[in-house]
Design an enzyme around this catalytic site. Structure first.
Site, PDB file in Angstrom:
ATOM      1  CB  THR A  11      42.912  11.508  92.593  1.00  0.00           C
ATOM      2  OG1 THR A  11      43.005  12.105  91.290  1.00  0.00           O
ATOM      3  CG2 THR A  11      44.225  10.819  92.913  1.00  0.00           C
ATOM      4  CG  PHE A  57      45.144  10.714  97.491  1.00  0.00           C
ATOM      5  CD1 PHE A  57      46.322  11.316  97.095  1.00  0.00           C
ATOM      6  CD2 PHE A  57      43.949  11.238  97.026  1.00  0.00           C
ATOM      7  CE1 PHE A  57      46.318  12.409  96.251  1.00  0.00           C
ATOM      8  CE2 PHE A  57      43.929  12.342  96.179  1.00  0.00           C
ATOM      9  CZ  PHE A  57      45.120  12.926  95.788  1.00  0.00           C
TER      10      PHE A  57
END
Length: 378
Positions: free
Chosen positions: A278, A280
């Site tokens: 992921t 960010f």
């Protein structure tokens, strides 16, 4: 006539075109000087539209193809004029003033993130800001509001996942608040199925987690017949399950969250793919650009985006400047019509002359253009 003969004819035509194109650029420079003296804008949409319509009519069945070539020539000519006119002065000055020797990770100001201790966003925030206090927020929008109200100078928010794609809520918030992006971090995400001490596999019916985590573990959930239940955050889901004391529910969360809230791990690495990551981003109201910045993010809308080739022409400008787009995301403006904002990521450094010239030109031409930042991915 063979292929070599045909190619020779094309080469001869190209040789004839080069001096004409060069002459056109020279005249474009004169046009730019004229516009500077009289304070005229570089872009004249009506004139361009009339020229392209005329080309379409004159070229018959090849009208669209030839018009595309003419459009690219106009775009190149306009880029040259912007450089001479000095378009986008405000953006250029803001960008140059924001370049700093300071590293983002050395900042000690408080950082807002969604969730609670032990979540993936919390881990990303701590790795980006090891010396900062973390302010936990319930929702993604609360992170933006914490930054907006000055409660924290920075916020950390997930924006995309390598398995299930974009976090659309984040893109919508980025486009609404239009804060600057100062950095990004790619975190390897390994999900665990966690439950209270006496829980058994066969007794579990519902599994709580963030919708992104549930999607990233969809195969596992389907294989075992578990019902996924949306929750605000992976670590918050772990906390909820722990506090409930129930043995018929579980949470998908990181190991750190399971340890923090006293859950036992029933199974590790339940995500659909092993290399699940992921990304960010760090948001702020203040623009800062590190010297090692290598990614640029933008938001814009396109006039008459319903017109054939309008987005194509815009994207072609990046290619002419030698820039590589890595992300293109469209989200509805929300004005009741089918109009869209476009979010773009591209590789580059704002100190490159061709790059800053292009962005300044686009800032002069496009409505709702917003330079979000030039940053480094940690």
């Amino acid at each position: 006539m063979d292929l070599l003969d045909l190619r020779k004819q094309i080469d001869e035509i190209d040789e004839q075109m080069i001096p004409l194109l060069m002459k056109r650029m020279k005249i474009s420079e004169q046009v730019a000087d004229y516009k500077v003296k009289r304070g005229l804008p570089v872009l004249n949409e009506q004139r361009e539209r009339e020229i392209l319509d005329d080309v379409m009519k004159k070229c018959g069945e090849h009208g669209s193809t030839v018009a595309t070539v003419f459009a690219a020539t106009m775009d190149a000519s306009r880029a040259l004029q912007h450089k001479i006119v000095g378009g986008g002065k405000q953006l250029r000055e803001a960008v140059m003033a924001a370049i700093t020797d300071e590293e983002l990770t050395s900042n000690t100001g408080a950082v807002a993130c969604a969730g609670v201790y032990g979540g993936n966003t919390d881990m990303a925030a701590r790795r980006l800001f090891p010396n900062s206090e973390i302010k936990y927020c319930r929702r993604f929008e609360d992170v933006f509001e914490a930054v907006n109200k000055g409660e924290t100078p920075f916020g950390v928010i997930p924006i995309e996942n390598s398995t299930v794609g974009s976090v659309h809520e984040t893109y919508d918030l980025v486009m609404r608040y239009k804060f600057f992006v100062l950095g990004s971090y790619s975190l390897e995400v390994k999900h665990c199925l966690c439950a209270n001490e006496n829980a058994k596999y066969e007794d579990i019916e519902k599994v709580y987690s963030h919708p992104q985590a549930l999607a990233q573990c969809s195969k596992f959930l389907n294989d075992f017949g578990f019902t996924g239940v949306n929750f605000s955050n992976t670590a918050a889901a772990a906390k909820y399950v722990a506090e409930s004391g129930r043995t018929d529910i579980a949470a998908i969360c990181p190991k750190e969250a399971a340890k923090k809230y006293g859950l036992k791990i029933l199974k590790t690495e339940i995500q659909n793919i092993s290399n699940n990551r992921t990304r960010f981003i760090v948001i702020s109201k203040k623009l800062l650009i590190e010297k090692n910045a290598d990614k640029i993010s933008l938001i814009f809308s396109i006039p008459e985006s319903h017109k054939t080739g309008s987005l194509y022409r815009f994207l072609g400008r990046f290619s002419m400047a030698g820039l590589n787009l890595t992300k293109l995301e469209s989200r509805p403006i929300g004005n009741g019509y089918f109009n869209y904002y476009f979010y773009v990521d591209l590789m580059g450094n704002i100190k490159d002359e061709a790059t800053i010239d292009l962005l300044c030109a686009l800032s002069s031409e496009l409505p709702d253009f917003k330079f979000l930042g030039n940053y480094h991915e940690y």
